[in-house]
Structure formats: C-alpha cells, structure tokens
Scaffold this active site. Structure first.
Site, short mmCIF file in Angstrom:
data_model
loop_
_atom_site.label_atom_id
_atom_site.label_comp_id
_atom_site.label_asym_id
_atom_site.label_seq_id
_atom_site.Cartn_x
_atom_site.Cartn_y
_atom_site.Cartn_z
N THR A 175 0.87 -1.35 0.00
CA THR A 175 0.05 0.01 -0.07
C THR A 175 0.90 1.31 -0.05
O THR A 175 0.40 2.05 -0.71
CB THR A 175 -1.05 -0.03 1.29
OG1 THR A 175 -1.72 -1.09 1.12
CG2 THR A 175 -1.77 1.49 1.23
N THR A 210 1.52 -4.19 4.42
CA THR A 210 1.16 -4.54 5.78
C THR A 210 0.81 -5.72 6.43
O THR A 210 0.83 -6.33 7.11
CB THR A 210 0.11 -3.37 6.53
OG1 THR A 210 -1.06 -3.47 5.89
CG2 THR A 210 0.60 -1.94 6.43
#
Length: 362
Positions: free
Chosen positions: A44, A128
């Site tokens: 991300t 993540t």
C-alpha cells in the site's frame, strides 16, 4: 534442497548469487551523514488510489501497487537531511504475493549490505498484510547488530494524510540511530517501534494497527526522535539460521481451527507435501477431538511435527502430548520458525527442543 548451516555460525558469503538490482534512487552524498540502504517490495505504501479520499482498498474498487521505491521517496525530501540514501527495487507486489523467493533474496541482500562498514542500517518498504512475516524472517536469518527496519503504510500514497512518508522518514532516522543497534529487526509505523518477534497487525483498516497487547512496543517517536523503554536485549528464543546457500524452504501449512473443522485437512496437508503443520487453535491452542485424532495419526505415521498456535491476537500456546506449543509466537511466525528448524534437518524431537527455547524458564 540445500541444508542451511546450523545456528550461531558467523554469516558466510552466499553461494546463491543474485544479479545486481538497478539503483532506483539516491540522495547526494553528504560526508556528515550516515548511509542507509532502502529495499522496496511494494504494498500500500507504493499504491495509487482512485481518489485522494480513498484510504481503504476495496471500498472504491481497490487501489493498485504501481509506484517504485524511488517515487515514494520523492514525497520525503527531508530524507536528504537525515542520511545518504540508496534505494533498490526488489519486487513490487501486494504483500500477500511475497513468497520464499523474495524472502531469501531479501535476506541475502540485507546481509550483504549490513556487512559493509559504511552502511548504518537498512529499511524495507512493504505491504502491511504480511509485513510481520518478512520482518521475522529477516530477524531469524540476518546476523547483525545494525538496525533492520521494516515499514509500510495503511493508506495509499495518493491519499490525503498518507502515512507512508512519515513512516519512511522515521525508519531512516532509526536506521541511523546509535541507540537502535542490538535490538534486532524492528517494525515502524505510526510513531511506534515494535519488535519483529512480537508486533502484529491488529486492525484491518486503522492507521495505528501494529502492536502486541502482551509484549507492547519497544519505543516511540516524538518529534522525529526515537525513545526506547528498555536497553537492547534479544527476545527469548531468538537465534540465527544461515540461509545463504538455500534455494527453497520446506513447505509448512497453517490450518485454522473452528467449530466443525474438517479433520481430514491434516491428512490432506501431509499427503500433498507439507513437511510440518501449524494450526491456529482455539484459546491456548486447542482443536476438536476429531481433528486431534487425525492430527495425531498423521504425526504417528509420518513423524511430521504438529505445532499448536492460537487464532486470537496474543497469548501462549502450550505443548501437549504429540503437539508442540508455539509459546508466544503467532501462527505465521510459528510457521517460519518451523520451516527454519526443518531446514536444519531436525526431526520431531529436534523441533520440540527448538520450540522449547522460546520459553526456557517454563
């Protein structure tokens, strides 16, 4: 499969070689600053949303990983005031697609960089979702006193108040900090400094997601200064596995416990190539009576280790008869720990002894 050198031996020059990575970005050299190498892997932090208000992938059609590590560093001009940076792109993937090929290459490249006297520390940018797995693998396979910092972002680079730039800046600062040495690999997001051994993603969407409710965090950033709560000390059970000449890792599957769990999944996993099995158990590592019977049959007939972890965020999974408790390791870390033990050629008794090092005072 090549077998890794046993624990605690000095790092060796890798037999496996990788072509040089193209340089993606660097800052002008300043002799008064320390040197940091950044490896980009995607996630991300390197993604582009459909609008500046899209902060959660999927709600607006999702966002795509597309920015190179050099591009995401352009959003942090303050880096040039903090360190001499060289950045390389290892891959550009959502972290769910990171695999053992990436992990072994990262371990090799991080080890090689940190062996250079002029390098203060390294930073890995990552997604993540599996960040803790990559960082734990580096914790186990890179032997160094220098900081290894893994960072990520919960919001894409195009979002208002994107968290990636500050996370990168804090990570680089930590990679140059003398008080960060000897603390192993660390995860840095949202001002928190966590141990790669323990912190985990605790919320699917929130910015402040990486934490451990039992072990806590190692320290915090305040005004870009890292403050630690403790002097450097290795976590119980930390050890070194040399994977410098390793090309593949043993297959270890994770099974998730629930009501009416299919007991035959243990047999299926074993029959289809798993060298060991970890299950994310109920409570402190429990499974149903039927699943336990099949798991015990698999263990008794094949000798393959069965490791119990827990599906809740924190807690201690205990050893019971044929089942090996993972202690405080969550399922994904227990999987990596088991993989590395199997890579040493350990049989079940060796794996029992290996996991016992996680709680030697019990």
């Amino acid at each position: 499969m090549k077998v890794a050198t046993l624990l605690f031996l000095p790092a060796l020059v890798a037999a496996v070689t990788y072509p040089p990575l193209p340089l993606d970005a660097e800052t002008a050299y300043n002799s008064t600053l320390r040197n940091v190498t950044i490896f980009g892997t995607g996630g991300t932090i390197a993604s582009v949303g459909s609008s500046s208000t899209e902060t959660v992938g999927g709600l607006g059609g999702g966002y795509e990983v597309g920015l190179g590590v050099g591009q995401i560093l352009e959003a942090v001009p303050e880096l040039a005031e903090r360190a001499n940076i060289k950045a390389y792109q290892v891959t550009n993937e959502p972290s769910g697609s990171i695999n053992q090929t990436h992990l072994l290459e990262l371990s090799y490249r991080v080890s090689a960089e940190l062996a250079r006297d002029e390098i203060s520390g390294v930073v890995i940018t990552h997604g993540t979702d599996t960040l803790e797995e990559t960082c734990f693998f580096l914790e186990m396979t890179v032997r160094t006193e220098k900081p290894i910092i893994c960072t990520a972002a919960m919001r894409p680079a195009t979002a208002i108040s994107a968290d990636g730039p500050m996370n990168i800046l804090e990570s680089v600062v930590l990679a140059t900090a003398p008080n960060a040495r000897g603390r192993g690999a660390m995860i840095v997001l949202s001002d928190r400094i966590g141990s790669a051994f323990y912190v985990t993603k605790t919320h699917a969407n929130a910015i402040e997601t990486f934490h451990n409710f039992d072990a806590g965090v190692l320290g915090y950033f305040m005004n870009l200064v890292p403050y630690f709560f403790y002097h450097p000390v290795p976590p119980v059970g930390k050890r070194f596995f040399n994977v410098s000449d390793v090309e593949t890792l043993p297959r270890v599957d994770i099974l998730y416990s629930h009501q009416e769990q299919s007991p035959d999944l243990f047999q299926f996993s074993s029959d289809n190539g798993a060298a060991g099995i970890v299950y994310a158990g109920n409570g402190a590592g429990g499974i149903s009576r039927d699943a336990r019977e099949v798991a015990e049959h698999v263990h008794n007939t094949t000798g393959k280790p069965i490791v119990a972890s827990r599906k809740v965020n924190t807690g201690f999974a205990t050893t019971r008869t044929f089942v090996i408790g993972s202690g405080f390791l969550n399922p994904v870390r227990a999987r990596i720990f088991l993989q590395l033990g199997l890579l040493q050629g350990m049989d079940n008794s060796g794996i029992v002894a290996l996991f016992a090092t996680l709680y030697p005072d019990a």
